[in-house]
Design an enzyme around this catalytic site. Structure first.
Site, PDB file in Angstrom:
ATOM      1  N   ARG A  73       2.194 -10.442   1.110  1.00 33.34           N
ATOM      2  CA  ARG A  73       2.104  -9.158   0.385  1.00 33.34           C
ATOM      3  C   ARG A  73       0.797  -8.446   0.727  1.00 33.34           C
ATOM      4  O   ARG A  73       0.742  -7.224   0.844  1.00 33.34           O
ATOM      5  CB  ARG A  73       2.236  -9.402  -1.118  1.00 33.34           C
ATOM      6  CG  ARG A  73       3.637  -9.803  -1.545  1.00 33.34           C
ATOM      7  CD  ARG A  73       3.697 -10.263  -2.987  1.00 33.34           C
ATOM      8  NE  ARG A  73       3.266  -9.216  -3.899  1.00 33.34           N
ATOM      9  CZ  ARG A  73       2.955  -9.441  -5.197  1.00 33.34           C
ATOM     10  NH1 ARG A  73       3.029 -10.680  -5.683  1.00 33.34           N
ATOM     11  NH2 ARG A  73       2.593  -8.458  -5.971  1.00 33.34           N
ATOM     12  N   ASN A 109      -0.502  -2.289 -10.823  1.00 33.68           N
ATOM     13  CA  ASN A 109      -0.367  -2.620  -9.401  1.00 33.68           C
ATOM     14  C   ASN A 109      -1.610  -3.333  -8.897  1.00 33.68           C
ATOM     15  O   ASN A 109      -2.703  -3.149  -9.426  1.00 33.68           O
ATOM     16  CB  ASN A 109      -0.090  -1.342  -8.587  1.00 33.68           C
ATOM     17  CG  ASN A 109       1.219  -0.696  -9.025  1.00 33.68           C
ATOM     18  OD1 ASN A 109       2.070  -1.364  -9.618  1.00 33.68           O
ATOM     19  ND2 ASN A 109       1.360   0.577  -8.776  1.00 33.68           N
ATOM     20  N   HIS A 126      -3.843  -5.965 -13.796  1.00 35.49           N
ATOM     21  CA  HIS A 126      -3.345  -7.235 -13.237  1.00 35.49           C
ATOM     22  C   HIS A 126      -4.123  -7.673 -12.019  1.00 35.49           C
ATOM     23  O   HIS A 126      -3.629  -8.453 -11.209  1.00 35.49           O
ATOM     24  CB  HIS A 126      -1.847  -7.098 -12.912  1.00 35.49           C
ATOM     25  CG  HIS A 126      -1.020  -6.846 -14.142  1.00 35.49           C
ATOM     26  ND1 HIS A 126       0.248  -6.310 -14.083  1.00 35.49           N
ATOM     27  CD2 HIS A 126      -1.277  -7.039 -15.458  1.00 35.49           C
ATOM     28  CE1 HIS A 126       0.742  -6.190 -15.315  1.00 35.49           C
ATOM     29  NE2 HIS A 126      -0.178  -6.617 -16.177  1.00 35.49           N
ATOM     30  N   CYS A 158     -16.831 -25.234  -0.780  1.00 33.96           N
ATOM     31  CA  CYS A 158     -16.612 -26.534  -1.468  1.00 33.96           C
ATOM     32  C   CYS A 158     -15.310 -27.204  -1.068  1.00 33.96           C
ATOM     33  O   CYS A 158     -14.980 -28.289  -1.553  1.00 33.96           O
ATOM     34  CB  CYS A 158     -16.624 -26.314  -2.982  1.00 33.96           C
ATOM     35  SG  CYS A 158     -15.085 -25.580  -3.581  1.00 33.96           S
ATOM     36  N   ASN A 221      10.699   7.859 -13.932  1.00 36.27           N
ATOM     37  CA  ASN A 221      11.342   6.659 -13.392  1.00 36.27           C
ATOM     38  C   ASN A 221      12.792   7.027 -13.080  1.00 36.27           C
ATOM     39  O   ASN A 221      13.470   7.574 -13.956  1.00 36.27           O
ATOM     40  CB  ASN A 221      11.292   5.529 -14.439  1.00 36.27           C
ATOM     41  CG  ASN A 221      11.680   4.188 -13.851  1.00 36.27           C
ATOM     42  OD1 ASN A 221      12.533   4.108 -12.971  1.00 36.27           O
ATOM     43  ND2 ASN A 221      11.027   3.135 -14.297  1.00 36.27           N
TER      44      ASN A 221
HETATM   45  C1  BV8 Z   1      -1.239 -12.107 -21.229  1.00 40.14           C
HETATM   46  C2  BV8 Z   1       0.128  -9.711 -10.890  1.00 40.14           C
HETATM   47  C3  BV8 Z   1      -2.305 -13.307 -22.991  1.00 40.14           C
HETATM   48  C4  BV8 Z   1       0.764 -10.794 -10.078  1.00 40.14           C
HETATM   49  C5  BV8 Z   1       1.630  -9.347 -12.790  1.00 40.14           C
HETATM   50  C6  BV8 Z   1       3.350 -10.263 -25.556  1.00 40.14           C
HETATM   51  C7  BV8 Z   1       1.972 -10.090 -25.518  1.00 40.14           C
HETATM   52  C8  BV8 Z   1       1.209 -10.671 -24.518  1.00 40.14           C
HETATM   53  C9  BV8 Z   1       1.832 -11.443 -23.523  1.00 40.14           C
HETATM   54  C10 BV8 Z   1       3.204 -11.605 -23.565  1.00 40.14           C
HETATM   55  C11 BV8 Z   1       3.947 -11.021 -24.570  1.00 40.14           C
HETATM   56  N1  BV8 Z   1       5.236 -11.361 -24.355  1.00 40.14           N
HETATM   57  C12 BV8 Z   1       5.315 -12.115 -23.228  1.00 40.14           C
HETATM   58  C13 BV8 Z   1       4.105 -12.307 -22.749  1.00 40.14           C
HETATM   59  C14 BV8 Z   1       3.791 -13.098 -21.577  1.00 40.14           C
HETATM   60  C15 BV8 Z   1       3.798 -12.276 -20.277  1.00 40.14           C
HETATM   61  C16 BV8 Z   1       4.929 -11.291 -20.166  1.00 40.14           C
HETATM   62  O1  BV8 Z   1       4.752 -10.104 -20.357  1.00 40.14           O
HETATM   63  N2  BV8 Z   1       6.088 -11.777 -19.816  1.00 40.14           N
HETATM   64  C17 BV8 Z   1       7.217 -10.868 -19.635  1.00 40.14           C
HETATM   65  C18 BV8 Z   1       7.906 -11.164 -18.321  1.00 40.14           C
HETATM   66  C19 BV8 Z   1       8.107 -10.998 -20.824  1.00 40.14           C
HETATM   67  N3  BV8 Z   1       2.539 -11.581 -20.132  1.00 40.14           N
HETATM   68  C20 BV8 Z   1       1.496 -12.251 -19.622  1.00 40.14           C
HETATM   69  O2  BV8 Z   1       1.527 -13.436 -19.356  1.00 40.14           O
HETATM   70  C21 BV8 Z   1       0.211 -11.468 -19.397  1.00 40.14           C
HETATM   71  N4  BV8 Z   1      -0.886 -12.227 -19.930  1.00 40.14           N
HETATM   72  O3  BV8 Z   1      -0.716 -11.353 -21.972  1.00 40.14           O
HETATM   73  O4  BV8 Z   1      -2.252 -13.004 -21.619  1.00 40.14           O
HETATM   74  C22 BV8 Z   1      -1.213 -14.316 -23.272  1.00 40.14           C
HETATM   75  C23 BV8 Z   1      -1.090 -15.421 -22.455  1.00 40.14           C
HETATM   76  C24 BV8 Z   1      -0.074 -16.371 -22.741  1.00 40.14           C
HETATM   77  C25 BV8 Z   1       0.810 -16.162 -23.798  1.00 40.14           C
HETATM   78  C26 BV8 Z   1       0.693 -15.002 -24.588  1.00 40.14           C
HETATM   79  C27 BV8 Z   1      -0.337 -14.087 -24.322  1.00 40.14           C
HETATM   80  C28 BV8 Z   1      -0.054 -11.290 -17.904  1.00 40.14           C
HETATM   81  C29 BV8 Z   1       0.977 -10.401 -17.267  1.00 40.14           C
HETATM   82  C30 BV8 Z   1       0.543 -10.044 -15.831  1.00 40.14           C
HETATM   83  C31 BV8 Z   1       1.469 -10.711 -14.843  1.00 40.14           C
HETATM   84  N5  BV8 Z   1       1.076 -10.310 -13.467  1.00 40.14           N
HETATM   85  N6  BV8 Z   1       1.177  -8.967 -11.597  1.00 40.14           N
HETATM   86  C32 BV8 Z   1       1.612 -10.246  -8.958  1.00 40.14           C
HETATM   87  O5  BV8 Z   1       1.643  -9.019  -8.717  1.00 40.14           O
HETATM   88  O6  BV8 Z   1       2.251 -11.084  -8.288  1.00 40.14           O
HETATM   89  S1  BV8 Z   1       2.900  -8.513 -13.482  1.00 40.14           S
HETATM   90  C33 BV8 Z   1       3.863  -7.746 -12.306  1.00 40.14           C
HETATM   91  O7  BV8 Z   1       4.831  -7.022 -13.066  1.00 40.14           O
HETATM   92  C34 BV8 Z   1       3.204  -6.666 -11.445  1.00 40.14           C
HETATM   93  O8  BV8 Z   1       1.859  -6.392 -11.773  1.00 40.14           O
HETATM   94  C35 BV8 Z   1       4.038  -5.428 -11.786  1.00 40.14           C
HETATM   95  O9  BV8 Z   1       3.385  -4.238 -11.635  1.00 40.14           O
HETATM   96  C36 BV8 Z   1       4.256  -5.749 -13.211  1.00 40.14           C
HETATM   97  C37 BV8 Z   1       5.134  -4.920 -14.045  1.00 40.14           C
HETATM   98  O10 BV8 Z   1       6.275  -4.649 -13.347  1.00 40.14           O
HETATM   99  P1  BV8 Z   1       6.487  -3.129 -12.871  1.00 40.14           P
HETATM  100  O11 BV8 Z   1       5.208  -2.608 -12.317  1.00 40.14           O
HETATM  101  O12 BV8 Z   1       7.077  -2.390 -13.984  1.00 40.14           O
HETATM  102  O13 BV8 Z   1       7.438  -3.352 -11.671  1.00 40.14           O
HETATM  103  P2  BV8 Z   1       8.993  -3.613 -11.775  1.00 40.14           P
HETATM  104  O14 BV8 Z   1       9.428  -4.079 -10.432  1.00 40.14           O
HETATM  105  O15 BV8 Z   1       9.310  -4.408 -12.989  1.00 40.14           O
HETATM  106  O16 BV8 Z   1       9.600  -2.157 -12.068  1.00 40.14           O
HETATM  107  C38 BV8 Z   1       9.427  -1.122 -11.115  1.00 40.14           C
HETATM  108  C39 BV8 Z   1       9.957   0.123 -11.766  1.00 40.14           C
HETATM  109  O17 BV8 Z   1       9.754   1.204 -10.877  1.00 40.14           O
HETATM  110  C40 BV8 Z   1      11.445   0.085 -12.074  1.00 40.14           C
HETATM  111  O18 BV8 Z   1      11.673   0.525 -13.395  1.00 40.14           O
HETATM  112  C41 BV8 Z   1      12.048   1.069 -11.059  1.00 40.14           C
HETATM  113  O19 BV8 Z   1      13.151   1.778 -11.617  1.00 40.14           O
HETATM  114  C42 BV8 Z   1      10.907   2.004 -10.833  1.00 40.14           C
HETATM  115  N7  BV8 Z   1      10.894   2.676  -9.531  1.00 40.14           N
HETATM  116  C43 BV8 Z   1      11.384   2.223  -8.357  1.00 40.14           C
HETATM  117  N8  BV8 Z   1      11.135   3.144  -7.378  1.00 40.14           N
HETATM  118  C44 BV8 Z   1      10.454   4.174  -7.973  1.00 40.14           C
HETATM  119  C45 BV8 Z   1      10.304   3.869  -9.335  1.00 40.14           C
HETATM  120  N9  BV8 Z   1       9.682   4.691 -10.190  1.00 40.14           N
HETATM  121  C46 BV8 Z   1       9.184   5.846  -9.685  1.00 40.14           C
HETATM  122  N10 BV8 Z   1       9.291   6.201  -8.393  1.00 40.14           N
HETATM  123  C47 BV8 Z   1       9.914   5.401  -7.517  1.00 40.14           C
HETATM  124  N11 BV8 Z   1      10.023   5.765  -6.218  1.00 40.14           N
HETATM  125 ZN    ZN Z   2     -15.193 -23.298  -3.631  1.00 44.57          ZN
END
Ligand code: BV8
Ligand code: ZN
Length: 266
Positions: A73, A109, A126, A158, A221
């Site tokens: 990526r 992003n 993120h 390390c 979107n």
């Molecule tokens: C955390 C980096 C504390 C890695 C990513 C409630 C509160 C807090 C946490 C949670 C909660 N409920 C659940 C959780 C846990 C979890 C979570 O959210 N799980 C989800 C799946 C239910 N959250 C976490 O763990 C977060 N940490 O809160 O810490 C904590 C810890 C433990 C337990 C509780 C609390 C950390 C989340 C971060 C994860 N890391 N990215 C990597 O990139 O590999 S997230 C990843 O998803 C990317 O960053 C991405 O950006 C992000 C969100 O997705 P989208 O950006 O929306 O992308 P997606 O593909 O989904 O959608 C794209 C959209 O674009 C679509 O709608 C499409 O229609 C549209 N589109 C397409 N083309 C276009 C377009 N729009 C416009 N123009 C176009 N041309």
């Molecule tokens: Zn190291």
């Protein structure tokens, strides 16, 4: 391609807003050729689920597979360019700031394309794919070069396994970015949610924070999301097309209003 209809009331809201908060997701980078997060797994990666790979547990279990996916990526990101959507956000920010307002850009992003397009202050909720750090001693560096030779890449200091500087599921978000994003959502007059499926927390809650603080909310979107029915306006179009049309409309209709014309012509 026909330009999407930009509601007059939205143009007015943009020109009257003193503070605008913009949240972007993977959809904004899609037009640069970067697959969205949920579509990220094509080709050799299609047998994996992104949410499965984007976890500390996956890195502990398969550091080679996880780091090769992230490096794949990273190479994609380094070989693509910002698109009209990124550039329109810069243009909109300049327009708003020239008229005494403020824009806070918050992104989920990890590709740094907003900064490459010219956005100056970006809250990266993120993290970033270009930053890599040792999971043992913390040694970190920005990696803008070719693909790593080994997976996982090994820390020269390390011998530890190096990981991408992104926030994995189950990891805390950077506190300063999250605090800045929450403050911007709570204090804005207009919240713009662009290119995000609104599924990942806590980023997905920012729009609700804004609307609870009486901000108007616009979503851009092509597909509906959980936010669509709650938003003040929802524009079913791609980010590049919709944002370019919005900037054009604000430039011509928005700020050419009689009061502004007097001010401009003196
Ligand atoms: C955390 C980096 C504390 C890695 C990513 C409630 C509160 C807090 C946490 C949670 C909660 N409920 C659940 C959780 C846990 C979890 C979570 O959210 N799980 C989800 C799946 C239910 N959250 C976490 O763990 C977060 N940490 O809160 O810490 C904590 C810890 C433990 C337990 C509780 C609390 C950390 C989340 C971060 C994860 N890391 N990215 C990597 O990139 O590999 S997230 C990843 O998803 C990317 O960053 C991405 O950006 C992000 C969100 O997705 P989208 O950006 O929306 O992308 P997606 O593909 O989904 O959608 C794209 C959209 O674009 C679509 O709608 C499409 O229609 C549209 N589109 C397409 N083309 C276009 C377009 N729009 C416009 N123009 C176009 N041309
Ligand atoms: Zn190291």
């Amino acid at each position: 391609m026909s330009l999407p209809e930009i509601p007059e009331a939205l143009i007015h809201a943009v020109t009257c807003a003193k503070r605008i908060a913009i949240l972007t997701g993977a959809g904004v980078s899609a037009e640069s050729g970067i697959p969205t997060f949920r579509d990220a797994l094509t080709g050799l990666w299609e047998q994996y689920d992104p949410a499965e790979l984007a976890t500390p547990e996956a890195f502990a279990r398969q550091p080679d597979v996880v780091t090769e996916w992230y490096d794949h990526r990273r190479q994609m990101v380094l070989n693509c360019e910002p698109n009209d959507g990124h550039r329109a956000i810069v243009a909109l920010t300049d327009l708003i700031e020239e008229n005494g307002g403020a824009v806070t850009l918050i992104t989920q992003n990890v590709d740094r394309l907003h900064q490459r397009a010219g956005s100056r202050i970006v809250y990266e909720l993120h993290g970033c794919l270009l930053n890599w750090r040792c999971s043992n001693c913390g040694e970190q560096a920005v990696e803008n070069g070719p693909a790593f030779e080994t997976y996982p890449p090994i820390c020269v200091a390390c011998g530890g396994h190096r990981r991408p500087g992104v926030v994995w599921f189950g990891e805390m978000l950077p506190s300063d970015a999250l605090a800045g994003a929450v403050a911007a959502a709570e204090q804005c007059d207009l919240f713009m949610s662009i290119g995000t499926s609104g599924l990942v927390e806590p980023a997905a809650s920012l729009a609700r924070l804004a609307s609870a603080a009486n901000a108007q909310v616009v979503e851009i979107n092509p597909e509906p999301t959980p936010l669509t029915r709650e938003a003040t306006w929802s524009i079913a179009a791609s980010a590049g097309v919709a944002l370019s049309a919005l900037v054009e409309a604000v430039r011509s209709d928005g700020w050419a209003s009689p009061g502004e014309v007097d001010k401009l012509t003196g």
